[in-house]
Write an enzyme that holds these catalytic residues in place. Structure first.
Site, short mmCIF file in Angstrom:
data_model
loop_
_atom_site.label_atom_id
_atom_site.label_comp_id
_atom_site.label_asym_id
_atom_site.label_seq_id
_atom_site.Cartn_x
_atom_site.Cartn_y
_atom_site.Cartn_z
CB CYS A 1 -52.45 28.25 -17.05
SG CYS A 1 -52.25 27.34 -18.59
CB CYS B 1 -44.28 29.39 -18.71
SG CYS B 1 -45.86 30.12 -18.24
CB CYS C 1 -35.38 19.43 -18.68
SG CYS C 1 -36.92 19.96 -19.46
CB CYS D 1 -45.38 24.62 -20.94
SG CYS D 1 -47.16 24.38 -20.76
CB CYS E 1 -41.64 16.08 -14.62
SG CYS E 1 -40.61 17.55 -14.59
CB CYS F 1 -42.48 28.32 -63.26
SG CYS F 1 -40.72 28.13 -63.12
CG PHE G 1 -51.35 29.08 -65.24
CD1 PHE G 1 -50.75 28.84 -66.47
CD2 PHE G 1 -52.73 29.16 -65.19
CE1 PHE G 1 -51.52 28.66 -67.62
CE2 PHE G 1 -53.51 28.98 -66.32
CZ PHE G 1 -52.89 28.72 -67.54
CG ASN H 1 -45.11 25.58 -58.99
OD1 ASN H 1 -43.96 25.35 -58.61
ND2 ASN H 1 -45.48 25.40 -60.23
CB THR H 2 -41.57 26.47 -55.67
OG1 THR H 2 -41.54 27.10 -56.96
CG2 THR H 2 -41.22 25.01 -55.80
#
Ligand SMILES: Cc1cc2nc3c(=O)[nH]c(=O)nc-3n(C[C@H](O)[C@H](O)[C@H](O)COP(=O)(O)O)c2cc1C
Ligand code: SF4
Ligand code: SF4
Length: 473
Positions: free
Chosen positions: A427, A354, A347, A433, A344, A137, A135, A202-203
């Protein structure tokens, strides 16, 4: 050794394991299904059989993401374009050769009682261990009053399920469409109609992309396209949510076969923790072949052994009650981000996230100097950038780092002024983060004791009874 056999799923279906192929191209014919059983699959839901149909060309498209092919797969394929006779003849043969594997006939015919009675009888005469009513498709068949045209209307779902139950001698599973605002309404209707089990999902209706030269969405059928059904890893979160909704609702809950983006044993365990007794797989097999089941079965057994679970029933559904309504969550639960200075790499990703995407509480204001305690030596940010470019989209590692650090053939410890500082009082514990940090366990979310007891929204606004466990320090 953990026992991963399926015992009497939905009443009477047994199988050597809970890993079943979903109704789709990998179950298109008997020869394929026999090869799949030899590869280790415990069951197969036959590619939907029903009225003869014609398929179009092309019929698949996909979304790729950052080098990962087929994160989501889209199809505008209809049900089997092989005759019902041919499919049922092969089904009888496969059942004879593999009497202990589960063979489920997926069915879809016009919405009248006689047509359903006839197809049910023929599928069971061919030896099907159970029936799955398609039921769901979302394309093509729905325009003819079948598939999701049935599965989007509770009254039709209940009525046709009841017709099938008048005739069926084997368990009847209703396969649900996700293309509906509340999947529980259809699951409840299937249950009222007498269904023995459910398959979900289903899809999902989708348009995966558009060719920027021709302006034709994909897949292209002679200059036109059509909305298709989406599946694969991208849909797993949606499927898990729907499975939880069903299994958390006593009016809807039934033995359930979980479907949607399952590629690994971990995915399968997640569906089982939300109540699935078996799982079905389509896209992962279309991508990598039947052999993926080996890792799935072995992984499941290893995990069960490590947790001390003897059977699937020992852990099935354990996560269902851990999902609740927002109003029942503890408003006083507080966590903050903690950066491990030794790990750390400087980077800057968490700082940017943040500031631009969260609450401006990660600062780059530390003074030059060594970290407090022995730092882990690691690759330079430039080296990590090079490595992660293939697995992380658009990694905005600071450009100015690149030249200087690339010349320095690491490993090296990050200087203190490159390591961000979290202002814990600001925070809000959103996790962003920690989600963007490319180093495992570098940012952890740490619980802080606010010194106040647990309190839910309901309690705050209505003074209701405490619905959550008391806060631990
Ligand atoms: C090409 C293709 C054809 C499919 N055909 C059917 C079908 O005939 N009957 C059906 O019930 N589901 C069909 N499905 C849906 C799958 O059975 C399954 O529900 C869906 O793909 C989600 O699982 P996955 O994420 O593991 O692919 C089809 C899916 C694909 C990709
Ligand atoms: S958890 Fe959220 S608010 Fe807290 S530091 Fe990380 S990104 Fe900022
Ligand atoms: S994202 Fe992680 S590694 Fe990068 S600066 Fe922040 S804490 Fe350090």
């Amino acid at each position: 050794m953990p026992d991963i056999r399926v015992h009497q799923f939905a009443g009477r279906i047994d199988a050597p394991n809970p890993f079943w192929l979903a109704s789709a191209p990998p179950t298109n014919c008997g020869e394929q299904i026999m090869r799949a059983f030899d590869a280790g699959w415990g069951g197969a839901v036959w590619k939907t059989i029903g009225e003869p149909v014609t398929n179009v060309c092309s019929r698949y498209s996909a979304t790729d993401w950052n080098g990962q092919r087929m994160m989501g797969l889209n199809n505008i394929e209809l049900i089997s374009d092989r005759s019902v006779e041919e499919n049922l003849r092969e089904m009888a043969l496969v059942k004879k050769r593999y009497p202990y594997h589960a063979i489920i006939a997926s069915l879809m015919v016009a919405s009248n009682r006689e047509a359903w009675h006839e197809i049910v009888q023929r599928a069971e005469d061919a030896g099907a261990d159970g029936l799955e009513l398609n039921f769901g498709c979302p394309h093509g068949m729905s325009e003819r009053g079948m598939g999701s045209a049935v599965g989007q209307v509770p009254e039709y779902t209940e009525m046709i399920t009841a017709w099938v139950k008048e005739k069926a001698r084997t368990p009847v599973l209703v396969k649900l469409t996700p293309n509906i605002s509340d999947i529980r309404t259809i699951a409840r209707a299937a249950k009222r109609g007498g269904a023995d089990g459910l398959s979900a999902i289903n899809t999902i209706n989708s348009i995966t992309g558009i060719d920027l030269d021709t302006f034709v969405p994909r897949p292209n059928v002679d200059g036109k396209s059509s909305h298709g059904g989406y599946c694969g890893p991208a849909v797993k979160p949606i499927a898990l949510n729907m499975v939880q909704q069903i299994m958390g609702d006593p009016e809807a809950a039934l033995p359930l076969s979980g479907i949607g983006g399952i590629s690994t044993w971990r995915d399968a365990v997640e569906f089982m923790l939300l109540g699935a007794g078996t799982v079905q797989v389509c896209t992962a097999v279309m991508h990598y072949g039947y052999r993926v089941v080996e890792d799935m079965a072995e992984g499941l057994e290893n995990w069960m052994r490590s947790k001390g679970f003897a059977t699937i029933e020992d852990f099935r559904g354990l996560s269902v009650p851990k999902v609740t309504e927002w109003k029942h969550l503890n408003l006083n639960y507080k966590i903050v981000a903690h950066i491990n200075e030794q790990k750390c790499i400087g980077c800057d990703l968490c700082h940017i996230a943040c500031w631009d995407g969260a609450h401006q509480c990660i600062h780059l204001d530390r003074v030059e100097g060594p970290v407090d305690g022995p730092a882990e030596v690691h690759d330079t940010p430039a080296m990590i950038e090079d490595r992660t470019r293939t697995s992380i989209a658009c990694t905005p590692v600071t450009r100015k780092e690149r030249t200087a650090a690339a010349a320095n053939h690491g490993p090296y410890p990050t200087p203190l002024n490159k390591i961000p500082r979290v202002d814990e009082t600001e925070c809000v514990g959103c996790n962003l983060c920690a989600l963007v940090c490319p180093v495992d366990n570098c940012i952890t979310m740490v619980r802080v004791d606010g010194g106040v007891p647990a309190e839910t929204w309901d309690q705050r606004t209505h003074g209701a009874e405490c619905a959550v466990e008391p806060q631990r320090s």
